[in-house]
Structure formats: structure tokens, C-alpha cells
Scaffold this motif. Structure first.
Motif, PDB file in Angstrom:
ATOM      1  N   ALA A  24       0.832  -1.203   0.000  1.00 22.43           N
ATOM      2  CA  ALA A  24       0.000   0.000   0.000  1.00 22.43           C
ATOM      3  C   ALA A  24       0.867   1.255   0.000  1.00 22.43           C
ATOM      4  N   ILE A  25       1.934   1.228   0.783  1.00 26.88           N
ATOM      5  CA  ILE A  25       2.865   2.362   0.812  1.00 26.88           C
ATOM      6  C   ILE A  25       3.524   2.527  -0.547  1.00 26.88           C
ATOM      7  N   ALA A  26       3.964   1.430  -1.138  1.00 25.78           N
ATOM      8  CA  ALA A  26       4.618   1.483  -2.450  1.00 25.78           C
ATOM      9  C   ALA A  26       3.682   2.083  -3.495  1.00 25.78           C
ATOM     10  N   LYS A  27       2.440   1.649  -3.480  1.00 27.38           N
ATOM     11  CA  LYS A  27       1.471   2.174  -4.446  1.00 27.38           C
ATOM     12  C   LYS A  27       1.242   3.664  -4.231  1.00 27.38           C
ATOM     13  N   LYS A  28       1.072   4.061  -2.977  1.00 30.65           N
ATOM     14  CA  LYS A  28       0.819   5.468  -2.651  1.00 30.65           C
ATOM     15  C   LYS A  28       1.987   6.355  -3.074  1.00 30.65           C
ATOM     16  N   LEU A  29       3.197   5.859  -2.929  1.00 30.97           N
ATOM     17  CA  LEU A  29       4.395   6.646  -3.240  1.00 30.97           C
ATOM     18  C   LEU A  29       4.927   6.412  -4.652  1.00 30.97           C
ATOM     19  N   SER A  30       4.229   5.573  -5.422  1.00 30.57           N
ATOM     20  CA  SER A  30       4.672   5.226  -6.781  1.00 30.57           C
ATOM     21  C   SER A  30       6.089   4.660  -6.768  1.00 30.57           C
ATOM     22  N   ARG A  31       6.317   3.735  -5.852  1.00 24.37           N
ATOM     23  CA  ARG A  31       7.612   3.070  -5.739  1.00 24.37           C
ATOM     24  C   ARG A  31       7.397   1.563  -5.814  1.00 24.37           C
ATOM     25  N   THR A  32       8.491   0.860  -6.007  1.00 24.25           N
ATOM     26  CA  THR A  32       8.406  -0.598  -5.971  1.00 24.25           C
ATOM     27  C   THR A  32       8.487  -1.063  -4.525  1.00 24.25           C
ATOM     28  N   ARG A  33       8.086  -2.300  -4.313  1.00 28.05           N
ATOM     29  CA  ARG A  33       8.190  -2.909  -2.987  1.00 28.05           C
ATOM     30  C   ARG A  33       9.648  -2.882  -2.524  1.00 28.05           C
ATOM     31  N   SER A  34      10.573  -3.186  -3.421  1.00 28.77           N
ATOM     32  CA  SER A  34      11.999  -3.191  -3.073  1.00 28.77           C
ATOM     33  C   SER A  34      12.470  -1.807  -2.639  1.00 28.77           C
ATOM     34  N   GLN A  35      12.008  -0.771  -3.331  1.00 26.68           N
ATOM     35  CA  GLN A  35      12.413   0.590  -2.961  1.00 26.68           C
ATOM     36  C   GLN A  35      11.923   0.949  -1.570  1.00 26.68           C
ATOM     37  N   VAL A  36      10.684   0.589  -1.270  1.00 24.35           N
ATOM     38  CA  VAL A  36      10.129   0.884   0.054  1.00 24.35           C
ATOM     39  C   VAL A  36      10.918   0.148   1.136  1.00 24.35           C
ATOM     40  N   LEU A  37      11.199  -1.128   0.901  1.00 28.01           N
ATOM     41  CA  LEU A  37      11.951  -1.904   1.888  1.00 28.01           C
ATOM     42  C   LEU A  37      13.372  -1.376   2.060  1.00 28.01           C
ATOM     43  N   LEU A  38      14.020  -1.003   0.959  1.00 25.58           N
ATOM     44  CA  LEU A  38      15.374  -0.456   1.051  1.00 25.58           C
ATOM     45  C   LEU A  38      15.377   0.847   1.845  1.00 25.58           C
ATOM     46  N   GLU A  39      14.407   1.724   1.587  1.00 25.30           N
ATOM     47  CA  GLU A  39      14.329   2.979   2.329  1.00 25.30           C
ATOM     48  C   GLU A  39      14.071   2.727   3.816  1.00 25.30           C
ATOM     49  N   ALA A  40      13.239   1.734   4.119  1.00 23.33           N
ATOM     50  CA  ALA A  40      12.972   1.403   5.526  1.00 23.33           C
ATOM     51  C   ALA A  40      14.249   0.924   6.224  1.00 23.33           C
ATOM     52  N   VAL A  41      15.024   0.089   5.548  1.00 20.39           N
ATOM     53  CA  VAL A  41      16.280  -0.394   6.123  1.00 20.39           C
ATOM     54  C   VAL A  41      17.263   0.757   6.284  1.00 20.39           C
ATOM     55  N   GLU A  42      17.340   1.636   5.286  1.00 25.97           N
ATOM     56  CA  GLU A  42      18.233   2.800   5.378  1.00 25.97           C
ATOM     57  C   GLU A  42      17.862   3.669   6.573  1.00 25.97           C
ATOM     58  N   LEU A  43      16.569   3.900   6.767  1.00 25.19           N
ATOM     59  CA  LEU A  43      16.129   4.687   7.922  1.00 25.19           C
ATOM     60  C   LEU A  43      16.510   3.994   9.228  1.00 25.19           C
ATOM     61  N   TYR A  44      16.285   2.693   9.290  1.00 24.79           N
ATOM     62  CA  TYR A  44      16.602   1.924  10.493  1.00 24.79           C
ATOM     63  C   TYR A  44      18.093   1.997  10.812  1.00 24.79           C
ATOM     64  N   LEU A  45      18.905   1.937   9.788  1.00 23.55           N
ATOM     65  CA  LEU A  45      20.360   1.952   9.975  1.00 23.55           C
ATOM     66  C   LEU A  45      20.929   3.368  10.055  1.00 23.55           C
ATOM     67  N   GLY A  46      20.084   4.371   9.874  1.00 24.36           N
ATOM     68  CA  GLY A  46      20.561   5.754   9.908  1.00 24.36           C
ATOM     69  C   GLY A  46      21.386   6.114   8.696  1.00 24.36           C
ATOM     70  N   GLU A  47      21.113   5.477   7.554  1.00 28.23           N
ATOM     71  CA  GLU A  47      21.913   5.677   6.352  1.00 28.23           C
ATOM     72  C   GLU A  47      21.192   6.492   5.282  1.00 28.23           C
ATOM     73  N   THR A  48      20.114   7.153   5.659  1.00 29.39           N
ATOM     74  CA  THR A  48      19.391   7.948   4.677  1.00 29.39           C
ATOM     75  C   THR A  48      20.235   9.155   4.311  1.00 29.39           C
ATOM     76  N   SER A  49      20.439   9.347   3.031  1.00 29.20           N
ATOM     77  CA  SER A  49      21.300  10.430   2.580  1.00 29.20           C
ATOM     78  C   SER A  49      20.516  11.734   2.445  1.00 29.20           C
ATOM     79  N   SER A  50      21.180  12.827   2.724  1.00 30.11           N
ATOM     80  CA  SER A  50      20.551  14.135   2.576  1.00 30.11           C
ATOM     81  C   SER A  50      20.088  14.397   1.149  1.00 30.11           C
TER      82      SER A  50
END
Length: 80
Positions: free
Chosen positions: A20-46
Motif C-alpha cells: 500500500a505504501i509502495a502504491k501510494k508513493l509510486s515506488r516498488t516494494r523493493s524501494q520501500v523496503l530499502l528505504e525502511a532499512v536505510e532509515l533503520y540503519l541511519g543511512e538515509t542520505s541528505s
């Protein structure tokens, strides 16, 4: 950055929420999961955040323009 495919078992409810998040954001499931992991690890880039903010700014400006085009005729007709 080199990437590796990883398999993971998730509860069906999680997968439905992710999709549902992927559809709302026009992203793939993989992109959503990768972003979630990046946030969890504190690796989200500016730059990634700045890019998303710019995208949202453009969308907001389009909505404001449309809203103003709908409001302006109504304001003029009330003044008559």
C-alpha cells in the motif's frame, strides 16, 4: 554501492502495508523496503531527502495552482 538479493519471510499483514505504501508513493516494494532499512540503519542520505522534498514541493505548487484556479472564479462571482 553493490547490492545483494536477500530473501525474508514477512507476515502477510506487513506485506499488504508495504504494498500500500509502495502504491501510494509510486515506488516498488523493493524501494520501500530499502528505504525502511536505510532509515533503520541511519543511512538515509541528505540528497535523497532533498530530492523527495523537491518532488513534494512541485506537487504542492501544482495543487495550489489548481485550487487557486477553482477559488478565483467563485470569489469574483460573490463580488457581483
Amino acid at each position: 554501492m553493490e547490492k545483494t538479493t536477500v530473501g525474508v519471510r514477512l507476515p502477510n499483514d506487513y506485506l499488504k502495508k508495504i504494498d500500500a505504501i509502495a502504491k501510494k508513493l509510486s515506488r516498488t516494494r523493493s524501494q520501500v523496503l530499502l528505504e525502511a532499512v536505510e532509515l533503520y540503519l541511519g543511512e538515509t542520505s541528505s540528497p535523497k531527502i532533498e530530492n523527495e522534498l523537491e518532488h513534494l514541493k512541485v506537487r504542492l505548487e501544482a495543487v495550489e495552482k489548481k485550487l487557486n484556479s477553482l477559488i478565483a472564479p467563485a470569489s469574483r462571482s460573490k463580488g457581483k
